[in-house]
Design a protein around this motif. Sequence first.
Motif, PDB file in Angstrom:
ATOM      1  N   UNK A   1       0.829  -1.213   0.000  1.00  0.00           N
ATOM      2  CA  UNK A   1       0.000   0.000   0.000  1.00  0.00           C
ATOM      3  C   UNK A   1       0.861   1.259   0.000  1.00  0.00           C
ATOM      4  N   UNK A   2       1.897   1.251   0.822  1.00  0.00           N
ATOM      5  CA  UNK A   2       2.781   2.408   0.928  1.00  0.00           C
ATOM      6  C   UNK A   2       3.547   2.620  -0.375  1.00  0.00           C
ATOM      7  N   UNK A   3       3.996   1.540  -0.976  1.00  0.00           N
ATOM      8  CA  UNK A   3       4.720   1.646  -2.249  1.00  0.00           C
ATOM      9  C   UNK A   3       3.808   2.191  -3.345  1.00  0.00           C
ATOM     10  N   UNK A   4       2.583   1.706  -3.416  1.00  0.00           N
ATOM     11  CA  UNK A   4       1.641   2.168  -4.441  1.00  0.00           C
ATOM     12  C   UNK A   4       1.383   3.661  -4.312  1.00  0.00           C
ATOM     13  N   UNK A   5       1.198   4.141  -3.084  1.00  0.00           N
ATOM     14  CA  UNK A   5       0.959   5.575  -2.871  1.00  0.00           C
ATOM     15  C   UNK A   5       2.161   6.404  -3.305  1.00  0.00           C
TER      16      UNK A   5
END
Length: 421
Positions: free
Chosen positions: A85-89
């Motif tokens: 999730x953090x990488x996608x953001x």
Amino acid sequence: MKILQVSDTLSIKRTVDSGTEEQLLAVKAIIEQVKKEGDAAVKRYTEQFDGAVLDSLLISMEEIDEAYADLDDEMVAIIQEAATNIRTFHEKQLRPSWMTTEENGTILGQKVTPLDSVGLYVPGGTAAYPSSVLMNVVPAKVAGVKRIVMVSPPGKNGKIPAAVLVTANIAGVKEIYKVGGAQAIAALAYGTETILPVDKITGPGNIYVALAKREVYGDVDIDMIAGPSEISILADETARANEVAADLLSQAEHDERACSVLVTTSETLAYEVAAEVEKQLAELPRKEIAAKAIENFGAIYIARDMDEAVVTVNQLAPEHLEIMTANAMELLGKIKHAGAIFIGRFSSEPVGDYFAGTNHVLPTNGTARFSSPLNVEDFQKKSSVIMYSESAFQENGQKIASFARLEGLEAHARAIEARWK
């Protein structure tokens, strides 16, 4: 909690903890010894401050494997999903290099380059913060940083908590060292026999870590000197008192100097939340810490209307801002100063701390007026690109030379004139 009118002076501003003269002198001494003695100084201070006698500073693959064995598989899966999730953001924050060509043939542009190396400090002691690992490592990885080094103080057993090691491995950290405090910051900044220096240091720590980061700034870059956590909640009569109180306490339990503030247009909600805070405090494991934070830096402000409430929130410029009102999204455009904005009932602050994908490294103590959350651009640098055409030079050269002479810089002017004389 104190219940005040907005017309009362906003009294929650905290002074930045600059440390005592004794602490600053201690930090300077540690940095100098690490510069002179390298690993020997680092190991000596690790034994002195952490009670750990170390043969090797570097975490081995065997220790990583042991950490995975110690951590529940379900928790590993949760960490992996949070990392995704953090990488996608953060991938959405990437900006490419660019060039433009003028009609006269001049090329101007900006070259975006990732930093070569970054050091991440992860606090140790009685608590483990795997979420801090993700929030610092993932944007650096997305930015393209090739070498990411993690340091964290070991326990007396010479180990780093399993959750921290597993999270670092999931995030892709290859170098992890068992060292904390000012000695870790010095090692990252100036290097030792084992730890090569880095270009930037990020991550929170105690006052000694903060002072050390301030001391080495300039030789390396740093992210920020973070203060205690803070939350402001903007609410009307539709908010639920038990949920508001729980969110206020979610930050109060961090630190005795944490700041929790409710700004509301509802007097009824104000008194209900005050009662709920006292009720929930009694059941918290960290109630002593949270109670001191609420007493010294907690407040409930009653505003005459929503416009006054919004003005108050912008004055506070909080690290975290929750909007718990009817039609909460409509207020977003009026918010100018906040590190992270959580909109609606189900956007509780811990959602951003751990899982949504946004970064939880945020400006504190009012610095949201001019600062941003940690992001991909913090791990990149930009170079201007100039390729001036001959025709542009002939057209503008004399103007440039005149500007140089205006500033009394004759050699600048002559450098231009040398190309047409």
